[in-house]
Design an enzyme around this catalytic site. Structure first.
Site, mmCIF file in Angstrom:
data_model
loop_
_atom_site.group_PDB
_atom_site.id
_atom_site.type_symbol
_atom_site.label_atom_id
_atom_site.label_comp_id
_atom_site.label_asym_id
_atom_site.label_seq_id
_atom_site.Cartn_x
_atom_site.Cartn_y
_atom_site.Cartn_z
ATOM 1 N N SER A 153 -6.059 5.840 3.469
ATOM 2 C CA SER A 153 -6.878 4.883 2.666
ATOM 3 C C SER A 153 -6.641 5.275 1.215
ATOM 4 C CB SER A 153 -8.168 4.426 3.199
ATOM 5 O OG SER A 153 -8.628 3.345 2.404
ATOM 6 N N GLY A 154 -6.412 4.587 0.328
ATOM 7 C CA GLY A 154 -6.517 4.823 -0.972
ATOM 8 C C GLY A 154 -5.281 5.737 -1.671
ATOM 9 N N THR A 158 -0.581 0.197 -0.917
ATOM 10 C CA THR A 158 -0.535 -1.282 -1.361
ATOM 11 C C THR A 158 0.210 -1.381 -2.689
ATOM 12 O OG1 THR A 158 -2.458 -1.966 0.020
ATOM 13 C CG2 THR A 158 -1.829 -3.233 -1.747
ATOM 14 N N ASN A 203 -11.398 3.369 -1.529
ATOM 15 C CA ASN A 203 -10.659 2.712 -2.296
ATOM 16 C C ASN A 203 -11.111 1.327 -2.899
ATOM 17 O OD1 ASN A 203 -8.618 1.154 -3.470
ATOM 18 N ND2 ASN A 203 -7.029 1.465 -1.483
ATOM 19 N N SER A 206 -9.328 -1.504 -1.119
ATOM 20 C CA SER A 206 -8.626 -1.151 0.133
ATOM 21 C C SER A 206 -8.392 -2.445 0.899
ATOM 22 C CB SER A 206 -9.580 -0.464 0.950
ATOM 23 O OG SER A 206 -9.340 -0.024 2.008
ATOM 24 N N SER A 207 -6.909 -2.283 1.448
ATOM 25 C CA SER A 207 -6.536 -3.445 2.389
ATOM 26 C C SER A 207 -7.260 -3.260 3.624
ATOM 27 C CB SER A 207 -5.088 -3.281 2.625
ATOM 28 O OG SER A 207 -4.485 -2.641 1.454
ATOM 29 N N GLY A 430 -4.591 2.821 6.006
ATOM 30 C CA GLY A 430 -4.480 4.153 6.184
ATOM 31 C C GLY A 430 -5.284 4.559 6.998
ATOM 32 N N GLU A 432 -8.165 6.453 8.104
ATOM 33 C CA GLU A 432 -9.648 6.622 7.513
ATOM 34 C C GLU A 432 -10.854 7.456 8.172
ATOM 35 O OE1 GLU A 432 -10.097 2.693 5.872
ATOM 36 O OE2 GLU A 432 -10.948 1.894 7.498
HETATM 37 N N1 LIG Z 1 1.594 4.387 -8.559
HETATM 38 C C1 LIG Z 1 0.201 4.327 -8.871
HETATM 39 N N2 LIG Z 1 0.154 4.522 -10.234
HETATM 40 C C2 LIG Z 1 -1.030 4.293 -10.607
HETATM 41 N N3 LIG Z 1 -2.277 4.175 -9.921
HETATM 42 C C3 LIG Z 1 -2.245 4.071 -8.463
HETATM 43 C C4 LIG Z 1 -0.828 4.346 -8.152
HETATM 44 N N4 LIG Z 1 -0.941 4.074 -6.548
HETATM 45 C C5 LIG Z 1 -2.199 3.859 -6.468
HETATM 46 N N5 LIG Z 1 -2.774 3.835 -7.451
HETATM 47 C C6 LIG Z 1 -4.557 3.721 -7.645
HETATM 48 O O1 LIG Z 1 -5.083 4.041 -6.452
HETATM 49 C C7 LIG Z 1 -5.632 2.820 -6.078
HETATM 50 C C8 LIG Z 1 -5.420 2.501 -4.380
HETATM 51 O O2 LIG Z 1 -4.055 2.233 -4.125
HETATM 52 P P1 LIG Z 1 -3.816 1.307 -2.937
HETATM 53 O O3 LIG Z 1 -2.664 1.019 -3.076
HETATM 54 O O4 LIG Z 1 -4.682 0.139 -2.884
HETATM 55 O O5 LIG Z 1 -4.088 2.400 -1.645
HETATM 56 P P2 LIG Z 1 -3.816 2.081 -0.348
HETATM 57 O O6 LIG Z 1 -3.241 0.656 -0.133
HETATM 58 O O7 LIG Z 1 -3.158 3.234 0.401
HETATM 59 O O8 LIG Z 1 -5.107 2.230 0.295
HETATM 60 C C9 LIG Z 1 -5.029 1.683 -6.565
HETATM 61 O O9 LIG Z 1 -6.042 0.740 -6.735
HETATM 62 C C10 LIG Z 1 -4.736 2.349 -8.288
HETATM 63 O O10 LIG Z 1 -5.806 2.397 -8.973
HETATM 64 MG MG LIG Z 2 -3.993 -0.606 0.768
#
Ligand SMILES: Nc1ncnc2c1ncn2[C@@H]1O[C@H](COP(=O)(O)OP(=O)(O)O)[C@@H](O)[C@H]1O
Ligand SMILES: [Mg+2]
Length: 1070
Positions: A153-154, A158, A203, A206-207, A430, A432
């Site tokens: 997660s994070g 996404t 996060n 977080s989804s 993810g 967690e």
């Molecule tokens: N490629 C990226 N560039 C900049 N910031 C990112 C990137 N990927 C993730 N982040 C930061 O990390 C945070 C969490 O990403 P997210 O995709 O929501 O994580 P996950 O879906 O894996 O839980 C995002 O809100 C963003 O602030």
């Molecule tokens: Mg996500």
């Protein structure tokens, strides 16, 4: 960790259109084998090493090409790259991404353009490269693909999925119609995120649901539609949030961003603090989230995906009703039963959902028990009432979420039945681990186990398939297979889910704790399962009594069993269900009416449903080509630029990156279709450049040998070459890079040559044309000239024939020409001496007369010139010679020889004449003297004498004596012979008594002497040339003769007859 020997087979898990798609490397350290470089000189070797070092400066783009496959090397490479904001690195075609927690300028249109249609290997790793390659592979192979995005997660899953979607939206071909589909697909994201994402400790966005989205493409590669599958929304969040976490974004967005009018309609206050369901985490408002702005995006997105007024108002009705529900507070009556004193909130719920308020109250505070004959209402305790309230809130929210997904699917669905290919994007929650982990975390982590399992299977399967297909021997590689954990969770009858279901369904007092006991009974000695009771002393300290711990592939997670049964059952009491089924809110009624209320059979438990949906998902994915993105978190505190090495190491470990790397490197680092390999590297071998006409495999074999690959370094498969070590590939690639420049120069030169040749040809053509024209012009001129010449010649011939005629028009020209030409010729051929009488050019007939005149003129001119050039002396001489000629020419034989000999004035100077003689004859003036030989008259003896000619007489002198004086008057004649002798006879007259007789002399200078005499004495006519003999009077009356003859020697003697015999030589006739 349970390590198991597996066999690594060969891969075809990745589509075939990459340059460096299949990169696999041995697990053992790779020695620097640049054997083939032996072919190259040391300098080249240095250059290549230099290039390799340069390439490594920001780490290695592909782990497969790392020298050693140790964890340290991998992490150091990640760190090196991360420090330069290079968040992407490959393991073959798997993309490792590290969350930078900051905006990087690498997702713009320009970047997209760079990666469009470009080979993987040629550009730095990027998520666009992966997206683009998946897309192009799908198009060329016309098959289905999916991109599995995993990570905790994070970690950025996404975000990654959104980047891919954006890339397709921009890079795929488009039409207006398709644009709307595309917009809808893009816009479904903010809506789903608003309803399905929440701030967690890990996060801020977080989804809280799993999402699998298919993007459908037609055969042209247009994105024509899509479909979304959602998995298990974490509904518990609706009613409860841990500290530091929030409810789903949409609640806050509505309260913060909704218009006053809307809030009023929904009975809401613009204050999150006012709502129970929004405040448990005590962080309703956080600086990192702008709910107001997000609200606007969501509203806009809803419009794009065709949500009309009614739908929208119903949707927000549900959201608001949940908030109101959360604020429904129960009191107790004396018996401890739940009561509702303040019905305001309840009324709002009833109002918004369009249900009867009393029925709702009843449903929230009483349980309806149906017996065969009657229905009994049994009152709830407060806790029970709250439980029911929360269950209702979760249920309607959860159902609404599903409804939302379905609605979106309707709008993005492609109804065309033609065949389409898809790229699936799997962005699932993810792995967690929280402080307290419950049923949701259990499901989420189980899901991640399943995906890891899928990944292992696909990777190995693909490896095996490729090696088998290519007929290459495979080698075993060690890695951790998490199947054991999956089994622990999902195995029929024995797995945790089965036991949980059993507890949920069994009659009697099943509780969360009895469930735990059952687990302990069944899983007692499982290596990945532990509880307080089962643990040894050390571990026991870390466990509560109500906990169980799973040793996931990604790490240990301790789950608190509290709530497991309820959450798994996910029960909604019958009377509430009945109520919402009749809701006037279309969404709610639609959601619940589909439930088969009359079915008495218990619905499947949540865990089982989840399990089977994951199974379905796995099956679906197995049928597709997989692409992987592994997302890593750089640190726990969402800090930019911070690389938490321990955290990364942990993720690298549990994500199985090392194993993946080892599998990839097992055997052969690199593999490539013969055609592709040949196409790229053929310039490196003279035999394959520029064209290889044979089988590609043979060409590659030749190439490999030419490059000096060691036999063990590569293998020839059925369609591909396999190269063992990356260094070999590097060296080949470097050589190629180097050769490219040379090639470019060569091509350039060729091209320049070609151009120059073209230019030259053009010029030559032009020259030929000009030449032709010129020649034509010349030829025409020549022709004219010839025609003219013919005419002229004809005329001349005619004129020539008539040349003898008088001048006519026909011959006048010719005659003029003849004249002129004769005169011209004559000019150059005039005789140069007066004596030349032969060289005068023969004139043409017309010129005969003129020529004669000219000849005379010319001779006269020459004579004049000659005469003018003569000196007086010469004139005198010539005059003498003329006289000589008159006397002797043609008469005396020796005359011709004398012509050339000049005459002297005298042959004896005055000083040579005796003084006495001189004094005697001075007054007579001496005119000429010459030595002579005198013949005596008697006996013809020879006497040398001087003959002196004066004005009046000739003297014969002997020294001082004048022997004889002959006055000219007495000289009657002079005779000489006609021969070459020099004999002179003076005939003297008889009348003079003083005279002795005729004089016979011999003189060397006969002609000179006689000529002088003839001039001085005017005796020209007296000189006679006689033939045969001369009569001589010796004395008066006594005669003798001189006879002449010719002989060999000149001589003179007295012949027997008494005559003087003179023999002369003959002059040689020339
Ligand atoms: N490629 C990226 N560039 C900049 N910031 C990112 C990137 N990927 C993730 N982040 C930061 O990390 C945070 C969490 O990403 P997210 O995709 O929501 O994580 P996950 O879906 O894996 O839980 C995002 O809100 C963003 O602030
Ligand atoms: Mg996500």
């Amino acid at each position: 960790m349970h390590a198991k020997m597996l066999h690594v087979f060969c891969p075809s898990l990745l589509p075939l259109s990459f340059n460096l798609k299949y990169i696999y490397i041995f697990s053992e350290a790779v020695p620097l084998v640049l054997i083939w470089l032996k072919l190259l000189v040391a300098q080249v070797q240095l250059d290549m090493e230099g290039a390799l070092t340069a390439r490594d400066r920001v780490g290695i783009q592909d782990f497969v090409l790392l020298d050693e496959t140790t964890e340290a090397a991998v992490i150091s490479n990640l760190k090196k790259r991360f420090s330069k904001d290079l968040i992407y690195t490959y393991i073959g075609t798997l993309l490792v991404s590290i969350n930078p927690y900051k905006e990087l300028d690498i997702y713009n249109k320009k970047q997209m353009d760079i990666y469009m249609g470009v080979n993987f290997f040629e550009l730095p790793p990027h998520i666009y490269a992966l997206a683009d390659n998946a897309y192009h592979t799908m198009l060329t192979e016309f098959n289905n693909h999916f991109i599995l995005i995993s990570g905790e997660s994070g970690a950025g899953k996404t975000e990654a999925s959104k980047k891919i979607l954006q890339y397709y939206a921009v890079s795929c071909p488009s039409t207006t119609l398709l644009n709307t589909v595309r917009d809808k697909m893009l816009m479904s994201n903010p809506v789903l995120e608003a309803f399905g994402n929440a701030k967690t400790l890990k996060n801020d966005n977080s989804s809280r649901f799993g999402k699998y989205m298919d993007i459908q493409f037609d055969s042209q590669g247009d994105a024509v539609g899509g479909h979304i599958l959602n998995y298990l929304l974490e509904k518990s969040r609706v009613a409860h949030q841990n500290h530091g976490e929030r409810n789903f974004h949409i609640f806050y967005q509505l309260v913060e961003g909704g218009s006053d009018k809307l809030l009023q309609q929904l009975g809401l206050e613009r204050d999150c603090q006012h709502y129970n369901y929004l405040t448990q985490g005590e962080c309703a408002i956080v600086s990192s989230i702008n709910d107001k702005n997000d609200w606007k995006s969501v509203k806009n997105a809803l419009q794009v995906i065709n949500f009309d007024e009614e739908n929208t108002s119903h949707l927000f009705g549900v959201v608001a009703s949940v908030l109101h529900l959360g604020n429904v507070r129960f009191d107790t009556d004396g018996k401890g039963h739940a009561l509702l004193n303040d019905k305001t909130e309840l009324n709002w719920v009833a109002n918004l959902l369009g249900v009867d308020a009393n029925k709702l109250l009843e449903g929230l505070t009483f349980r309806k028990i149906e017996t065969k004959s009657e229905q009994v209402l049994s009152p709830f305790t407060i806790d029970h009432a709250i439980y029911v309230r929360d269950a209702m809130a979760k249920a309607i929210y959860g159902q609404t979420f599903t409804w939302l997904v379905n609605r979106i699917n309707e709008t993005i669905e492609n109804k065309d039945s033609s065949r389409k290919t898809v790229i699936g994007l799997l962005d699932i929650y993810g792995f967690e681990v929280f402080y307290v982990n419950s049923f949701e975390q259990f499901c989420i982590n189980y899901c991640n186990e399943k995906l890891q399992q899928l990944f292992i299977q696909l990777t190995l399967k693909a490896e095996q398939e490729e090696y088998e297909a290519e007929g290459i021997e495979w080698e075993p590689v060690q890695f951790f297979n998490n199947k054991i954990i999956c089994d622990l969770v999902e195995e029929k009858h024995r797995g945790i889910i089965s036991i949980l279901d059993e507890e949920c369904l069994r009659p009697g007092d099943a509780t969360d704790l009895t469930f735990l006991e059952r687990l302990e009974e069944k899983m007692g000695n499982h290596p990945h399962f532990v509880t307080h009771k089962l643990a040894d002393k050390m571990i026991r300290k870390t466990l509560e009594r109500g906990d169980f711990r799973l040793l996931h592939y990604a790490g240990e997670v301790t789950y608190c069993v509290v709530g497991f049964l309820d959450k798994n059952n996910d029960l909604l009491y019958r009377n509430i269900k009945d109520l919402v089924c009749r809701s006037k809110n279309a969404i709610v009624s639609e959601c619940f009416s589909s439930m088969d209320l009359d079915n008495k059979k218990r619905p499947e438990t949540v865990a089982t449903q989840f399990k089977s949906s994951l199974l379905k998902l796995t099956e679906m994915l197995m049928a597709k080509e997989a692409w992987y993105i592994r997302c890593l978190k750089s640190n726990e505190s969402k800090q930019q630029g911070h690389f938490d090495e321990a955290l990364i190491r942990h993720q690298v470990k549990y994500l199985g990156l090392m194993e993946h790397l080892r599998v990839r490197r097992a055997g052969f680092a690199y593999r490539r279709k013969y055609e592709d390999f040949l196409k790229r590297y053929k310039p490196l071998c003279p035999a394959t450049w520029p064209h290889w006409r044979g089988l590609p495999a043979d060409g590659v074999e030749l190439l490999a040998q030419h490059l000096g690959y060691l036999p063990d370094e590569y293998k020839m498969g059925r369609t591909k070459i396999f190269i063992r070590h990356p260094r070999t590939l590097y060296a080949t690639e470097d050589a190629y890079e180097k050769c490219k420049h040379e090639l470019a120069t060569r091509l350039q030169a060729k091209y320049k040559g070609y151009k120059a040749k073209g230019e030259f040809r053009k010029q030559k053509e032009a020259a030929t044309k000009i030449e032709t024209c010129w020649r034509g012009a010349q030829a025409r001129k020549e022709k004219e000239k010839r025609a003219w010449a013919v005419k002229v010649i004809k005329k001349f011939i005619k004129a020539y024939i008539n040349r003898g005629q008088l001048k006519t028009t026909d011959n006048s020209e010719y005659l003029a020409f003849v004249r002129q030409s004769y005169l011209n010729r004559l000019k150059n051929n005039l005789p140069v001496t007066v004596l030349d009488k032969t060289t005068w050019l023969t004139p043409p007939a017309v010129m005969t007369e003129a020529s004669e005149v000219l000849r005379k003129l010319h001779y006269r001119l020459m004579v004049r010139k000659y005469v003018r050039g003569i000196t007086p002396q010469r004139k005198a001489q010539l005059q003498l010679k003329f006289i000589t000629s008159c006397i002797f020419k043609g008469k005396k034989e020796s005359y011709p020889q004398s012509i050339a000999q000049p005459f002297a004035n005298t042959r004896i100077g005055d000083q040579e004449i005796n003084m006495r003689v001189l004094s005697m004859i001075r007054n007579e003036h001496i005119k000429y003297s010459v030595p002579v030989i005198k013949y005596d008259r008697n006996g013809f003896k020879l006497r040398p004498r001087q003959l002196i000619l004066t004005q009046t007489a000739a003297y014969v002198v002997d020294e001082a004596k004048i022997k004889q004086r002959v006055p000219y008057t007495s000289l009657k004649g002079v005779s000489v012979s006609n021969l070459t002798d020099g004999l002179i006879v003076f005939h003297i007259t008889r009348e003079d008594p003083k005279q002795k007789g005729d004089l016979i002399m011999q003189c060397e200078h006969l002609f000179e002497c006689l000529t002088q005499l003839s001039v001085i004495a005017n005796k020209q006519n007296a000189i006679k040339v006689v033939q045969g003999s001369i009569k001589v009077e010796i004395q008066p009356g006594k005669e003798t003769a001189v006879d002449f003859s010719t002989g060999q020697e000149p001589m003179a003697y007295k012949a027997k007859n008494g005559h003087l015999m003179v023999v002369a030589t003959r002059t040689r006739t020339r």
